[in-house]
Scaffold this motif. Structure first.
Motif, PDB file in Angstrom:
ATOM      1  N   LEU A   1       0.963   2.983   2.846  1.00 35.12           N
ATOM      2  CA  LEU A   1       1.950   4.046   2.964  1.00 35.12           C
ATOM      3  C   LEU A   1       3.336   2.902   2.622  1.00 35.12           C
ATOM      4  CD1 LEU A   1       1.302   5.949   6.495  1.00 35.12           C
ATOM      5  CD2 LEU A   1       0.873   6.589   3.895  1.00 35.12           C
ATOM      6  N   LEU A   2       4.184   3.727   1.963  1.00 31.80           N
ATOM      7  CA  LEU A   2       5.256   2.722   1.425  1.00 31.80           C
ATOM      8  C   LEU A   2       6.486   2.873   2.851  1.00 31.80           C
ATOM      9  CD1 LEU A   2       6.014   4.697  -1.955  1.00 31.80           C
ATOM     10  CD2 LEU A   2       5.046   2.278  -1.578  1.00 31.80           C
ATOM     11  N   PRO A   3       7.281   1.611   2.877  1.00 29.67           N
ATOM     12  CA  PRO A   3       8.020   1.458   3.831  1.00 29.67           C
ATOM     13  C   PRO A   3       9.188   2.490   4.196  1.00 29.67           C
ATOM     14  CG  PRO A   3       7.752  -0.667   2.734  1.00 29.67           C
ATOM     15  CD  PRO A   3       7.084   0.462   1.968  1.00 29.67           C
ATOM     16  N   SER A   4       9.556   3.081   2.950  1.00 24.12           N
ATOM     17  CA  SER A   4      10.607   4.099   2.771  1.00 24.12           C
ATOM     18  C   SER A   4      10.077   5.431   3.401  1.00 24.12           C
ATOM     19  CB  SER A   4      11.036   4.334   1.130  1.00 24.12           C
ATOM     20  OG  SER A   4       9.969   4.704   0.632  1.00 24.12           O
ATOM     21  N   LYS A   5       9.040   5.681   3.485  1.00 25.41           N
ATOM     22  CA  LYS A   5       8.238   6.850   3.992  1.00 25.41           C
ATOM     23  C   LYS A   5       7.768   6.737   5.534  1.00 25.41           C
ATOM     24  CE  LYS A   5       8.332   8.765  -0.018  1.00 25.41           C
ATOM     25  NZ  LYS A   5       9.278   9.771  -0.401  1.00 25.41           N
ATOM     26  N   ILE A   6       7.982   5.548   6.142  1.00 26.23           N
ATOM     27  CA  ILE A   6       7.283   5.283   7.510  1.00 26.23           C
ATOM     28  C   ILE A   6       8.385   5.105   8.535  1.00 26.23           C
ATOM     29  CG2 ILE A   6       5.047   4.576   6.710  1.00 26.23           C
ATOM     30  CD1 ILE A   6       5.880   1.818   7.157  1.00 26.23           C
ATOM     31  N   TYR A   7       9.549   4.840   8.280  1.00 28.25           N
ATOM     32  CA  TYR A   7      10.609   4.168   8.945  1.00 28.25           C
ATOM     33  C   TYR A   7      10.879   5.243  10.348  1.00 28.25           C
ATOM     34  CZ  TYR A   7      14.253   6.666   6.857  1.00 28.25           C
ATOM     35  OH  TYR A   7      15.074   7.768   6.065  1.00 28.25           O
ATOM     36  N   GLU A   8      10.897   6.501   9.851  1.00 25.13           N
ATOM     37  CA  GLU A   8      10.933   7.538  11.159  1.00 25.13           C
ATOM     38  C   GLU A   8       9.950   7.737  12.015  1.00 25.13           C
ATOM     39  OE1 GLU A   8      14.092  10.939   9.266  1.00 25.13           O
ATOM     40  OE2 GLU A   8      11.953  10.866   8.577  1.00 25.13           O
TER      41      GLU A   8
ATOM     42  N   PRO B   1      10.322  -5.411   3.760  1.00 27.17           N
ATOM     43  CA  PRO B   1       8.886  -4.810   3.998  1.00 27.17           C
ATOM     44  C   PRO B   1       8.397  -4.399   2.505  1.00 27.17           C
ATOM     45  CG  PRO B   1      10.944  -3.662   5.137  1.00 27.17           C
ATOM     46  CD  PRO B   1      11.472  -4.595   4.225  1.00 27.17           C
ATOM     47  N   SER B   2       9.383  -4.815   1.464  1.00 24.23           N
ATOM     48  CA  SER B   2       8.292  -4.789  -0.017  1.00 24.23           C
ATOM     49  C   SER B   2       8.014  -5.977  -0.360  1.00 24.23           C
ATOM     50  CB  SER B   2       9.715  -4.313  -0.852  1.00 24.23           C
ATOM     51  OG  SER B   2      10.788  -5.484  -0.979  1.00 24.23           O
ATOM     52  N   GLU B   3       8.580  -7.014   0.343  1.00 22.74           N
ATOM     53  CA  GLU B   3       7.690  -8.324   0.000  1.00 22.74           C
ATOM     54  C   GLU B   3       6.309  -8.095   0.897  1.00 22.74           C
ATOM     55  OE1 GLU B   3      11.551 -11.356  -0.594  1.00 22.74           O
ATOM     56  OE2 GLU B   3      10.805 -11.101   1.358  1.00 22.74           O
ATOM     57  N   TYR B   4       6.359  -7.758   2.033  1.00 19.65           N
ATOM     58  CA  TYR B   4       5.196  -7.820   2.730  1.00 19.65           C
ATOM     59  C   TYR B   4       4.181  -6.852   1.967  1.00 19.65           C
ATOM     60  CZ  TYR B   4       2.159  -7.394   6.886  1.00 19.65           C
ATOM     61  OH  TYR B   4       1.139  -7.084   7.926  1.00 19.65           O
ATOM     62  N   MET B   5       4.597  -5.862   1.637  1.00 18.19           N
ATOM     63  CA  MET B   5       3.495  -4.740   0.725  1.00 18.19           C
ATOM     64  C   MET B   5       3.041  -5.643  -0.543  1.00 18.19           C
ATOM     65  SD  MET B   5       3.281  -1.540   1.805  1.00 18.19           S
ATOM     66  CE  MET B   5       2.776  -0.713   0.571  1.00 18.19           C
TER      67      MET B   5
ATOM     68  N   LYS C   1       2.497  -8.796  -0.534  1.00 18.73           N
ATOM     69  CA  LYS C   1       1.855  -9.707   0.079  1.00 18.73           C
ATOM     70  C   LYS C   1       0.357  -9.104   0.451  1.00 18.73           C
ATOM     71  CE  LYS C   1       1.335 -13.599   3.416  1.00 18.73           C
ATOM     72  NZ  LYS C   1       2.195 -14.008   4.557  1.00 18.73           N
ATOM     73  N   ILE C   2       0.468  -7.803   0.730  1.00 15.19           N
ATOM     74  CA  ILE C   2      -0.959  -6.843   1.178  1.00 15.19           C
ATOM     75  C   ILE C   2      -1.833  -6.798  -0.053  1.00 15.19           C
ATOM     76  CG2 ILE C   2      -1.781  -4.753   1.932  1.00 15.19           C
ATOM     77  CD1 ILE C   2       0.443  -4.828   3.883  1.00 15.19           C
ATOM     78  N   SER C   3      -0.991  -6.248  -1.274  1.00 15.93           N
ATOM     79  CA  SER C   3      -1.365  -6.083  -2.211  1.00 15.93           C
ATOM     80  C   SER C   3      -2.139  -7.104  -3.169  1.00 15.93           C
ATOM     81  CB  SER C   3      -0.384  -5.368  -3.433  1.00 15.93           C
ATOM     82  OG  SER C   3      -0.954  -5.242  -4.693  1.00 15.93           O
ATOM     83  N   LYS C   4      -1.404  -8.435  -3.053  1.00 16.83           N
ATOM     84  CA  LYS C   4      -2.120  -9.598  -3.524  1.00 16.83           C
ATOM     85  C   LYS C   4      -3.437 -10.005  -2.706  1.00 16.83           C
ATOM     86  CE  LYS C   4      -0.666 -14.571  -4.467  1.00 16.83           C
ATOM     87  NZ  LYS C   4       0.321 -15.503  -4.200  1.00 16.83           N
ATOM     88  N   ASN C   5      -3.325 -10.052  -1.462  1.00 19.18           N
ATOM     89  CA  ASN C   5      -4.547 -10.412  -0.812  1.00 19.18           C
ATOM     90  C   ASN C   5      -5.506  -9.405  -0.877  1.00 19.18           C
ATOM     91  OD1 ASN C   5      -3.330 -12.490   0.319  1.00 19.18           O
ATOM     92  ND2 ASN C   5      -2.637 -11.578   2.416  1.00 19.18           N
ATOM     93  N   SER C   6      -5.156  -8.183  -1.100  1.00 17.91           N
ATOM     94  CA  SER C   6      -6.100  -7.181  -1.348  1.00 17.91           C
ATOM     95  C   SER C   6      -6.946  -7.488  -2.850  1.00 17.91           C
ATOM     96  CB  SER C   6      -5.620  -5.816  -1.738  1.00 17.91           C
ATOM     97  OG  SER C   6      -6.666  -4.780  -1.779  1.00 17.91           O
ATOM     98  N   LYS C   7      -6.197  -7.982  -3.836  1.00 13.48           N
ATOM     99  CA  LYS C   7      -6.818  -8.222  -5.252  1.00 13.48           C
ATOM    100  C   LYS C   7      -7.584  -9.454  -5.135  1.00 13.48           C
ATOM    101  CE  LYS C   7      -3.058  -6.407  -7.857  1.00 13.48           C
ATOM    102  NZ  LYS C   7      -1.651  -6.436  -8.509  1.00 13.48           N
ATOM    103  N   ILE C   8      -7.344 -10.509  -4.250  1.00 13.73           N
ATOM    104  CA  ILE C   8      -7.968 -11.670  -4.078  1.00 13.73           C
ATOM    105  C   ILE C   8      -9.506 -11.301  -3.428  1.00 13.73           C
ATOM    106  CG2 ILE C   8      -8.192 -13.770  -2.859  1.00 13.73           C
ATOM    107  CD1 ILE C   8      -4.935 -14.213  -3.212  1.00 13.73           C
ATOM    108  N   THR C   9      -9.304 -10.374  -2.435  1.00 17.01           N
ATOM    109  CA  THR C   9     -10.678 -10.070  -1.620  1.00 17.01           C
ATOM    110  C   THR C   9     -11.421  -9.315  -2.445  1.00 17.01           C
ATOM    111  OG1 THR C   9      -9.412  -9.894   0.409  1.00 17.01           O
ATOM    112  CG2 THR C   9     -11.503  -8.759   0.213  1.00 17.01           C
TER     113      THR C   9
END
Length: 299
Positions: free
Chosen positions: A250-257, A279-283, A285-293
């Motif tokens: 889920l995108l940061p802009s969609k979850i803050y509420e 939040p976008s940098e964290y996303m 990082k998640i994407s990068k780690n997912s690709k490596i996995t």
């Protein structure tokens, strides 16, 4: 301790870019001034007659006690006499190395992080934990100062295990309070309420009316038992939920509420302050780690 004693040095600067460990056993003739440095420190107390000062708090140390000191926090021993031998194990870890050995799932700096619910300066291990910690540190020192095959792997592995152990102990202290152990029964109800309603508006005035207890008492006892304010605890719960949702894609802009924030700007500032990234940098990082996995799994 079987390890060789290091000569104490007053110079509080790291020579290594990763970590350093020392075993000290000496009668300190000169006071060690209260000081700060830009790396993490762990001090495991073995003998002596001292209090240990961290910022405005002082701890009378007993055998096996662990002091956890984050970067840039004032600290130092206060000697109650000048005749006792001061024996301790001191571990220094650089910021970059702490980040390097942490994972997305397990941030090993949590117990050092002032913005974390698990932030903790002082641990008093039970007998089995104390025996385990000192035995592991003894082995750590032995491997670190050897030049044998794989000594570097042994020492870095033990370091990771020790930091994980300290974090688990810190988490267990918080869990004891949230489960009503010790003198934290009122706080356990408050923690339970926050855990269920952290995405709603919670103020001290509201908690005072809800629990029929002075907001000043609630604030004081909460900080005393958990080491952080109610506001910091609520922020921690909200941002932990935000991370879980981002891991689900889920995108940061969609979850803050959903995480309890009225606007994205407030969520953005809180996330960056606690996590040292947006939040976008964290996303990313998640994407990068997912690709490596995924690549690793294919291999």
């Amino acid at each position: 301790m079987k390890s060789k004693v290091n000569i104490f040095r007053y110079n509080q600067n790291m020579d290594s870019e990763d970590f350093e460990i020392f075993y000290y056993k000496n009668i300190v003739k000169n006071e060690i001034p209260i000081h700060v440095h830009d790396f993490y420190e762990v001090c495991v107390f073995l003998s002596g007659n001292i209090k240990y000062k961290v910022n405005d708090l002082e701890y009378k140390l007993r055998y096996g006690d662990v002091i956890l000191i984050p970067p840039d926090e004032e600290h130092g021993p206060v000697f109650l006499d000048t005749k006792s031998t001061y024996e301790r194990i001191v571990l220094w870890i650089s910021k970059s190395y702490m980040e390097k050995i942490s994972t997305m799932k397990s941030d090993l700096s949590l117990c050092f992080n002032k913005n974390s619910i698990y932030y903790c300066n002082y641990l008093h291990p039970n007998a089995p934990d104390c025996k385990y910690i000192i035995s592991m540190l003894d082995q750590f020192i032995d491997e670190h100062y050897r030049d044998d095959y794989a000594s570097d792997i042994y020492s870095t592995s033990i370091l990771g295990l020790m930091l994980a152990k300290f974090n688990r102990m810190s988490m267990n202290q918080v869990d004891c309070i949230s489960n009503g152990v010790g003198n934290g029964f009122l706080m356990s109800y408050i923690v339970d309420y926050i855990n269920k309603h952290y995405n709603e508006k919670i103020t001290l005035d509201y908690l005072e009316k809800y629990f029929f207890v002075s907001k000043y008492y609630i604030s004081h006892e909460f900080k005393k038992l958990l080491g952080i304010s109610i506001g910091q605890y609520i922020t921690h719960k909200r941002l932990e939920n935000a991370k879980k949702l981002m891991h689900q894609g889920l995108l940061p802009s969609k979850i803050y509420e959903e995480c309890g924030y009225n606007d994205y700007a407030t969520f953005y500032r809180a996330f960056k302050m606690v996590n040292n990234m947006t939040p976008s940098e964290y996303m990313k990082k998640i994407s990068k780690n997912s690709k490596i996995t995924n690549i690793t799994n294919k291999i």
